[in-house]
Design an enzyme around this catalytic site. Structure first.
Site, PDB file in Angstrom:
ATOM      1  N   ASP A 185      91.508  92.563 -13.712  1.00  0.00           N
ATOM      2  CA  ASP A 185      92.340  91.686 -14.520  1.00  0.00           C
ATOM      3  C   ASP A 185      93.422  92.470 -15.253  1.00  0.00           C
ATOM      4  O   ASP A 185      93.322  93.687 -15.434  1.00  0.00           O
ATOM      5  CB  ASP A 185      91.481  90.960 -15.561  1.00  0.00           C
TER       6      ASP A 185
ATOM      7  N   LYS B  52      95.665  87.843 -14.645  1.00  0.00           N
ATOM      8  CA  LYS B  52      95.941  86.462 -15.042  1.00  0.00           C
ATOM      9  C   LYS B  52      96.121  86.487 -16.559  1.00  0.00           C
ATOM     10  O   LYS B  52      95.172  86.681 -17.297  1.00  0.00           O
ATOM     11  CB  LYS B  52      94.812  85.521 -14.648  1.00  0.00           C
TER      12      LYS B  52
ATOM     13  N   MET C  12      91.395  82.936 -26.415  1.00  0.00           N
ATOM     14  CA  MET C  12      92.807  82.754 -26.060  1.00  0.00           C
ATOM     15  C   MET C  12      93.459  81.759 -27.022  1.00  0.00           C
ATOM     16  O   MET C  12      94.167  80.833 -26.613  1.00  0.00           O
ATOM     17  CB  MET C  12      92.929  82.288 -24.600  1.00  0.00           C
TER      18      MET C  12
END
Length: 239
Positions: free
Chosen positions: A37, A58, A168
């Site tokens: 990632d 991502k 997030m």
């Protein structure tokens, strides 16, 4: 048909190299291919100098590799290598899209194993010295994110738990705070925001739900938002 290798979904933890598990580090040192990632640090990748490294990052709000492409890459890599690692920030089973990757590998008949990692919420609790549960105050914890699949874009439920952990959460801070106030949460409910947990540029902010409605500016890394009475600072606690 080529012989199929084995794929490991490994949690890299929150960022610091020495917070990966011993099992994860050992497998990285043996890996032929590592698909990692964007949140995996360069220091973490130093643990697999022998491996072919493929970035499949991502990142919210940025151009990234489509999940279907990642799934196919995992299958293809298992067709040409003995030991393939899919290295994910935090824990693979917590907002790591593990379900899609497991389905693709299982459908292709590829053996897969999972190595857990320290999920960001627990690393943040340690970094801030702020337990997520507290006797007589908080006995339940809910994890949520506003990043959903396109077909679930209207999903905005917040768990009904004593302590709320939003992954997030940087871009969604204002909306989260407004929804909490609309559902009767106290404006002075404590909030702890941590950016880049466990890394040298880690940042910690303490505020209230009311103050969270003003937003968090432009974060420079992954943000975790922790909300609830368990986040109230102790009398002698250092910032």
């Amino acid at each position: 048909m080529p012989a199929l290798g084995k794929v490991y979904l490994i949690g890299a933890g929150p960022g610091a190299q020495d917070l990966i598990t011993l099992r994860g580090a050992r497998l990285l040192a043996q890996a032929d291919i590592v698909l990692h990632d964007a949140l995996v640090t360069s220091e973490m990748l130093e643990l697999c100098p022998q491996a072919e490294k493929i970035s499949v990052g991502k990142r919210s709000g940025q151009r990234s590799v489509a999940q279907q492409v990642i799934n196919q890459q995992l299958v293809d890599c298992a067709g040409r290598a003995r030991l393939v690692v899919r290295l994910k920030g935090g824990d693979p089973m917590m907002f790591g899209r593990a379900d899609e990757e497991l389905r693709a590998l299982e459908e292709a008949g590829i053996e897969v194993d999972i190595v857990p990692g320290i999920t960001t919420a627990l690393a943040a609790a340690a970094a801030t010295k702020q337990p997520l549960t507290k006797r007589g105050v908080a006995r339940s914890v809910g994890f949520f994110t506003s990043s959903t699949a396109p077909e679930h874009s209207e999903h905005d439920a917040i768990p009904e738990t004593d302590t709320l952990i939003q992954y997030m959460g940087g871009r969604e801070a204002i909306a989260t705070a407004e929804r909490l106030l609309a559902h009767g949460h106290a404006p002075d409910k404590p909030v702890v925001v941590i950016e880049n947990v466990s890394r040298p540029d880690q940042q910690i902010q303490r505020m209230t739900v009311a103050e969270l409605t003003q937003g968090l500016g432009t974060p420079h890394g992954p943000v975790l938002v922790m909300i609830g009475e368990a986040m109230r600072a102790r009398a002698q606690q250092q910032p």
